[in-house]
Scaffold this active site. Structure first.
Site, PDB file in Angstrom:
ATOM      1  CB  THR A  46      41.430  39.201  42.402  1.00  0.00           C
ATOM      2  OG1 THR A  46      40.084  39.471  42.010  1.00  0.00           O
ATOM      3  CG2 THR A  46      42.355  39.338  41.208  1.00  0.00           C
ATOM      4  CE1 TYR A 109      36.908  35.941  26.465  1.00  0.00           C
ATOM      5  CE2 TYR A 109      34.993  34.509  26.649  1.00  0.00           C
ATOM      6  CZ  TYR A 109      36.009  35.060  25.890  1.00  0.00           C
ATOM      7  OH  TYR A 109      36.139  34.729  24.567  1.00  0.00           O
ATOM      8  CE1 TYR A 135      37.166  43.859  43.402  1.00  0.00           C
ATOM      9  CE2 TYR A 135      37.430  41.472  43.340  1.00  0.00           C
ATOM     10  CZ  TYR A 135      37.968  42.742  43.247  1.00  0.00           C
ATOM     11  OH  TYR A 135      39.309  42.908  43.000  1.00  0.00           O
ATOM     12  NE  ARG A 140      42.503  40.870  38.064  1.00  0.00           N
ATOM     13  CZ  ARG A 140      43.728  40.448  38.394  1.00  0.00           C
ATOM     14  NH1 ARG A 140      44.515  41.219  39.135  1.00  0.00           N
ATOM     15  NH2 ARG A 140      44.170  39.295  37.999  1.00  0.00           N
ATOM     16  CE  LYS A 164      38.592  44.495  46.552  1.00  0.00           C
ATOM     17  NZ  LYS A 164      39.344  43.226  46.413  1.00  0.00           N
ATOM     18  CB  ILE A 206      38.548  44.253  50.412  1.00  0.00           C
ATOM     19  CG1 ILE A 206      37.295  44.208  51.299  1.00  0.00           C
ATOM     20  CG2 ILE A 206      39.009  42.842  50.051  1.00  0.00           C
ATOM     21  CD1 ILE A 206      36.087  43.548  50.650  1.00  0.00           C
TER      22      ILE A 206
END
Length: 294
Positions: A46, A109, A135, A140, A164, A206
């Protein structure tokens, strides 16, 4: 065996004035990170603006980073997508380029059900032989990997070995760690929650913070893992103002701005990302100055 323990940097992708990937600046950033003790380089995440890199750029950033790092630390390639077939393609290319592991974000999305997440991560992992880090960043992506889902994947797909965790939900991380009982390595995905997550059995972070303060972030984790909990806690609390400044606008706008302030030539942004608001830029500069980074 863990892919890495400690602080891995979710490194930015620097751009030239012509909006092309600035590989010379990327090389300098990689050297800076390794010299300062960073334990792994995470490319095309990202923070690396992966969603605005075209296919060729994404592939080349991974290949170039692996070649330049040359085994000095592990290289983890971001290969997640909102399309399973594209994530598989990116993952195969990353393995062929020599990446040590993959970081695969949940589909964004279009989201996915828990069943869909199992199929997505299984398809990616079965397309390669290198380790996969899931992740989870629902703020997000709009998609949350439930602890039961993460543990089932770790127990049924041999090379799904880590997650993560950037949900920000410590209760969820605690449940995850309890259910996993050691079958899944957990990395913090939030710089303001590094020590809390380590206290639940995590093995590292991370990190966005590592872009500007790699030695500090590495030492924070190292202190905790070596049993110096009080010092690690002190460092975590000391870092909170800078962490807040680095996330006062959507990542990676502040961290790239900070790197530019530090003379690191991170360059600009690709839309829809844009330059920081002046008031926030002033807050960021103050936080960098207070941290001794300017």
């Amino acid at each position: 065996m863990a892919i890495f323990k400690g602080a891995g940097v979710a490194i930015v992708t620097p751009f030239t004035e012509n909006d092309e990937v600035n590989y010379a600046a990327l090389d300098r950033m990689i050297d800076f990170q390794i010299e300062q003790g960073t334990d792994a380089i995470i490319i095309c995440g990202t923070t690396g603006e992966s969603s605005t890199l075209n296919y060729e750029e994404h592939d080349e950033c991974i290949r170039h980073t692996v070649e330049y790092v040359a085994g000095r630390v592990p290289v983890v390639a971001g290969t997640g997508s909102n399309c399973t077939s594209e994530a598989v393609r990116l993952s195969i290319h990353a393995e062929q380029s020599g990446a040590d592991a993959l970081l695969c974000v949940t589909p964004y999305y279009n989201k996915a059900t828990q069943k869909g997440l199992k199929e997505y991560f299984t398809a990616i992992a079965e397309s390669v032989s290198i380790p996969v880090i899931m992740y989870n960043v629902p703020s997000r992506t709009g998609c949350n990997i439930l602890p039961e889902t993460a543990v089932e994947l770790a127990k049924t797909v041999p090379n799904i070995v880590a997650i993560k965790e950037a949900s920000g939900n410590i209760s969820q991380v605690a449940k995850l760690a309890s259910l996993a009982n050691g079958c899944l390595d957990i990395y913090s995905g939030n710089d303001d929650q590094i020590v809390p997550l380590l206290s639940l059995g995590g093995i590292g972070v991370i990190s966005v913070l590592s872009n500007v303060a790699p030695k500090f972030t590495h030492d924070m984790v190292a202190n905790y893992l070596e049993g110096n909990v009080a010092e690690a806690t002190r460092m975590q609390l000391e870092a909170i103002p800078l962490c807040n400044a680095l996330f006062c606008e959507v990542n990676p706008i502040p961290v790239k701005t900070a790197l530019n302030m530090m003379g690191m030539e991170a360059g600009g942004f690709r839309g829809p990302l844009c330059e920081m608001e002046e008031a926030n830029k002033a807050k960021l500069q103050t936080a960098l100055e207070n941290a001794g980074l300017l």
